[in-house]
Design a protein around this motif. Structure first.
Motif, PDB file in Angstrom:
ATOM      1  N   THR A  32       0.832  -1.199   0.000  1.00 59.75           N
ATOM      2  CA  THR A  32       0.000   0.000   0.000  1.00 59.75           C
ATOM      3  C   THR A  32       0.868   1.251   0.000  1.00 59.75           C
ATOM      4  O   THR A  32       0.594   2.214  -0.725  1.00 59.75           O
ATOM      5  N   ALA A  33       1.939   1.261   0.780  1.00 62.80           N
ATOM      6  CA  ALA A  33       2.795   2.439   0.887  1.00 62.80           C
ATOM      7  C   ALA A  33       3.378   2.837  -0.468  1.00 62.80           C
ATOM      8  O   ALA A  33       3.433   4.026  -0.803  1.00 62.80           O
ATOM      9  N   ILE A  34       3.795   1.869  -1.269  1.00 64.67           N
ATOM     10  CA  ILE A  34       4.446   2.164  -2.547  1.00 64.67           C
ATOM     11  C   ILE A  34       3.477   2.848  -3.517  1.00 64.67           C
ATOM     12  O   ILE A  34       3.906   3.603  -4.387  1.00 64.67           O
ATOM     13  N   THR A  35       2.170   2.628  -3.357  1.00 65.32           N
ATOM     14  CA  THR A  35       1.196   3.246  -4.266  1.00 65.32           C
ATOM     15  C   THR A  35       1.100   4.754  -4.091  1.00 65.32           C
ATOM     16  O   THR A  35       0.509   5.437  -4.923  1.00 65.32           O
ATOM     17  N   ALA A  36       1.690   5.294  -3.027  1.00 64.55           N
ATOM     18  CA  ALA A  36       1.650   6.735  -2.784  1.00 64.55           C
ATOM     19  C   ALA A  36       2.708   7.488  -3.591  1.00 64.55           C
ATOM     20  O   ALA A  36       2.669   8.710  -3.665  1.00 64.55           O
ATOM     21  N   PHE A  37       3.646   6.768  -4.199  1.00 67.14           N
ATOM     22  CA  PHE A  37       4.776   7.392  -4.892  1.00 67.14           C
ATOM     23  C   PHE A  37       4.584   7.429  -6.402  1.00 67.14           C
ATOM     24  O   PHE A  37       3.987   6.518  -6.978  1.00 67.14           O
ATOM     25  N   THR A  38       5.173   8.442  -7.052  1.00 63.33           N
ATOM     26  CA  THR A  38       5.242   8.448  -8.512  1.00 63.33           C
ATOM     27  C   THR A  38       6.209   7.335  -8.936  1.00 63.33           C
ATOM     28  O   THR A  38       7.039   6.900  -8.143  1.00 63.33           O
ATOM     29  N   SER A  39       6.115   6.909 -10.177  1.00 59.33           N
ATOM     30  CA  SER A  39       6.980   5.811 -10.640  1.00 59.33           C
ATOM     31  C   SER A  39       8.452   6.202 -10.662  1.00 59.33           C
ATOM     32  O   SER A  39       9.329   5.347 -10.573  1.00 59.33           O
ATOM     33  N   ASP A  40       8.719   7.518 -10.759  1.00 57.16           N
ATOM     34  CA  ASP A  40      10.106   7.986 -10.807  1.00 57.16           C
ATOM     35  C   ASP A  40      10.500   8.732  -9.524  1.00 57.16           C
ATOM     36  O   ASP A  40      11.399   9.575  -9.533  1.00 57.16           O
ATOM     37  N   ALA A  41       9.837   8.420  -8.435  1.00 61.39           N
ATOM     38  CA  ALA A  41      10.072   9.116  -7.168  1.00 61.39           C
ATOM     39  C   ALA A  41      11.486   8.862  -6.637  1.00 61.39           C
ATOM     40  O   ALA A  41      12.154   7.899  -7.022  1.00 61.39           O
ATOM     41  N   THR A  42      11.905   9.756  -5.748  1.00 60.42           N
ATOM     42  CA  THR A  42      13.189   9.639  -5.067  1.00 60.42           C
ATOM     43  C   THR A  42      12.939   9.702  -3.561  1.00 60.42           C
ATOM     44  O   THR A  42      12.174  10.544  -3.086  1.00 60.42           O
ATOM     45  N   VAL A  43      13.601   8.799  -2.816  1.00 60.51           N
ATOM     46  CA  VAL A  43      13.578   8.845  -1.355  1.00 60.51           C
ATOM     47  C   VAL A  43      15.020   8.965  -0.888  1.00 60.51           C
ATOM     48  O   VAL A  43      15.902   8.243  -1.376  1.00 60.51           O
ATOM     49  N   ASP A  45      17.052   8.721   2.650  1.00 64.24           N
ATOM     50  CA  ASP A  45      16.920   8.324   4.050  1.00 64.24           C
ATOM     51  C   ASP A  45      18.265   7.832   4.545  1.00 64.24           C
ATOM     52  O   ASP A  45      18.917   7.016   3.892  1.00 64.24           O
ATOM     53  N   ASP A  46      18.676   8.322   5.707  1.00 64.66           N
ATOM     54  CA  ASP A  46      19.895   7.856   6.352  1.00 64.66           C
ATOM     55  C   ASP A  46      21.112   8.003   5.422  1.00 64.66           C
ATOM     56  O   ASP A  46      21.985   7.145   5.376  1.00 64.66           O
ATOM     57  N   GLY A  47      21.109   9.084   4.620  1.00 65.07           N
ATOM     58  CA  GLY A  47      22.231   9.345   3.728  1.00 65.07           C
ATOM     59  C   GLY A  47      22.226   8.538   2.445  1.00 65.07           C
ATOM     60  O   GLY A  47      23.136   8.653   1.631  1.00 65.07           O
ATOM     61  N   ASN A  48      21.221   7.707   2.238  1.00 63.81           N
ATOM     62  CA  ASN A  48      21.126   6.892   1.026  1.00 63.81           C
ATOM     63  C   ASN A  48      19.996   7.403   0.134  1.00 63.81           C
ATOM     64  O   ASN A  48      18.963   7.848   0.632  1.00 63.81           O
ATOM     65  N   THR A  49      20.190   7.307  -1.176  1.00 62.47           N
ATOM     66  CA  THR A  49      19.188   7.743  -2.145  1.00 62.47           C
ATOM     67  C   THR A  49      18.611   6.526  -2.850  1.00 62.47           C
ATOM     68  O   THR A  49      19.357   5.653  -3.315  1.00 62.47           O
ATOM     69  N   TYR A  50      17.278   6.484  -2.915  1.00 68.09           N
ATOM     70  CA  TYR A  50      16.557   5.400  -3.584  1.00 68.09           C
ATOM     71  C   TYR A  50      15.725   6.035  -4.686  1.00 68.09           C
ATOM     72  O   TYR A  50      14.880   6.889  -4.406  1.00 68.09           O
ATOM     73  N   GLU A  51      16.002   5.630  -5.938  1.00 65.41           N
ATOM     74  CA  GLU A  51      15.306   6.231  -7.073  1.00 65.41           C
ATOM     75  C   GLU A  51      14.478   5.184  -7.798  1.00 65.41           C
ATOM     76  O   GLU A  51      14.962   4.109  -8.114  1.00 65.41           O
ATOM     77  N   GLY A  52      13.217   5.537  -8.049  1.00 64.44           N
ATOM     78  CA  GLY A  52      12.312   4.659  -8.775  1.00 64.44           C
ATOM     79  C   GLY A  52      11.553   3.723  -7.853  1.00 64.44           C
ATOM     80  O   GLY A  52      11.950   3.467  -6.722  1.00 64.44           O
ATOM     81  N   ALA A  53      10.447   3.217  -8.371  1.00 65.04           N
ATOM     82  CA  ALA A  53       9.522   2.408  -7.570  1.00 65.04           C
ATOM     83  C   ALA A  53      10.179   1.155  -6.991  1.00 65.04           C
ATOM     84  O   ALA A  53       9.945   0.810  -5.822  1.00 65.04           O
ATOM     85  N   GLU A  54      10.996   0.457  -7.756  1.00 66.82           N
ATOM     86  CA  GLU A  54      11.587  -0.801  -7.276  1.00 66.82           C
ATOM     87  C   GLU A  54      12.540  -0.549  -6.107  1.00 66.82           C
ATOM     88  O   GLU A  54      12.503  -1.249  -5.091  1.00 66.82           O
ATOM     89  N   ALA A  55      13.396   0.458  -6.228  1.00 67.02           N
ATOM     90  CA  ALA A  55      14.334   0.783  -5.148  1.00 67.02           C
ATOM     91  C   ALA A  55      13.587   1.244  -3.901  1.00 67.02           C
ATOM     92  O   ALA A  55      13.953   0.878  -2.769  1.00 67.02           O
ATOM     93  N   ILE A 112       3.544  11.275  -4.175  1.00 66.83           N
ATOM     94  CA  ILE A 112       4.813  11.695  -3.596  1.00 66.83           C
ATOM     95  C   ILE A 112       5.906  11.554  -4.656  1.00 66.83           C
ATOM     96  O   ILE A 112       6.174  10.449  -5.135  1.00 66.83           O
ATOM     97  N   GLU A 113       6.527  12.665  -5.018  1.00 67.64           N
ATOM     98  CA  GLU A 113       7.599  12.676  -6.005  1.00 67.64           C
ATOM     99  C   GLU A 113       8.963  12.565  -5.319  1.00 67.64           C
ATOM    100  O   GLU A 113       9.906  11.999  -5.851  1.00 67.64           O
ATOM    101  N   ARG A 114       9.043  13.129  -4.104  1.00 68.15           N
ATOM    102  CA  ARG A 114      10.319  13.142  -3.381  1.00 68.15           C
ATOM    103  C   ARG A 114      10.023  13.112  -1.885  1.00 68.15           C
ATOM    104  O   ARG A 114       9.143  13.823  -1.402  1.00 68.15           O
ATOM    105  N   LEU A 115      10.786  12.297  -1.178  1.00 70.62           N
ATOM    106  CA  LEU A 115      10.687  12.217   0.274  1.00 70.62           C
ATOM    107  C   LEU A 115      12.108  12.229   0.827  1.00 70.62           C
ATOM    108  O   LEU A 115      12.933  11.397   0.446  1.00 70.62           O
ATOM    109  N   VAL A 116      12.386  13.207   1.683  1.00 73.02           N
ATOM    110  CA  VAL A 116      13.684  13.289   2.358  1.00 73.02           C
ATOM    111  C   VAL A 116      13.417  13.131   3.850  1.00 73.02           C
ATOM    112  O   VAL A 116      12.616  13.880   4.425  1.00 73.02           O
ATOM    113  N   ILE A 117      14.071  12.149   4.462  1.00 69.89           N
ATOM    114  CA  ILE A 117      13.902  11.887   5.893  1.00 69.89           C
ATOM    115  C   ILE A 117      15.215  12.210   6.578  1.00 69.89           C
ATOM    116  O   ILE A 117      16.258  11.624   6.255  1.00 69.89           O
TER     117      ILE A 117
END
Length: 119
Positions: A32-43, A45-55, A112-117
């Motif tokens: 359910t959480a992943i459905t809130a993001f665009t397919s090309d979203a970036t997260v 967190d903790d100094g790491n970058t995750y790009e795209g739905a699979e990551a 959600i296109e971008r999330l920075v924690i």
């Protein structure tokens, strides 16, 4: 209102997609959480970058199981029409045991296109 100054809002005033994501994440519901993001979203967190739905899906699954913790929304702010900050207090078995984290959301097309924690 200054364009760069966040203004405090009630948690109920956060956009539905952010509340949807936060509730799913809190429940460890990655599907359910992943459905809130665009397919090309970036997260970031903790100094790491995750790009795209699979990551992001992998990050969600890992973050749900890595530590046991409680999370409480303590503050909500709106920076502009598409940017929001949700501050959470976490307590758990991670290093340090407690932390306040700012979840900084940028939205596009009601997702959600971008999330920075970060602290």
């Amino acid at each position: 209102m200054d364009d760069n100054q966040p203004r405090t809002i009630t948690p109920d005033d956060l956009p539905e997609v952010i509340t949807h994501y936060l509730n799913a994440h809190r429940a460890h519901d990655t599907a359910t959480a992943i459905t809130a993001f665009t397919s090309d979203a970036t997260v970031i967190d903790d100094g790491n970058t995750y790009e795209g739905a699979e990551a992001i899906k992998e990050w969600l699954g890992r973050s749900a199981t890595e530590f046991t913790y409680t999370i409480h929304l303590t503050n909500a702010q709106q920076t502009d029409a598409t940017r929001y900050i949700a501050t959470h207090h976490l307590e758990g078995n991670f290093p340090g045991g407690t932390i306040d984290l700012r979840y900084q959301f940028a939205l596009r097309d009601s997702l959600i296109e971008r999330l920075v924690i970060e602290p």
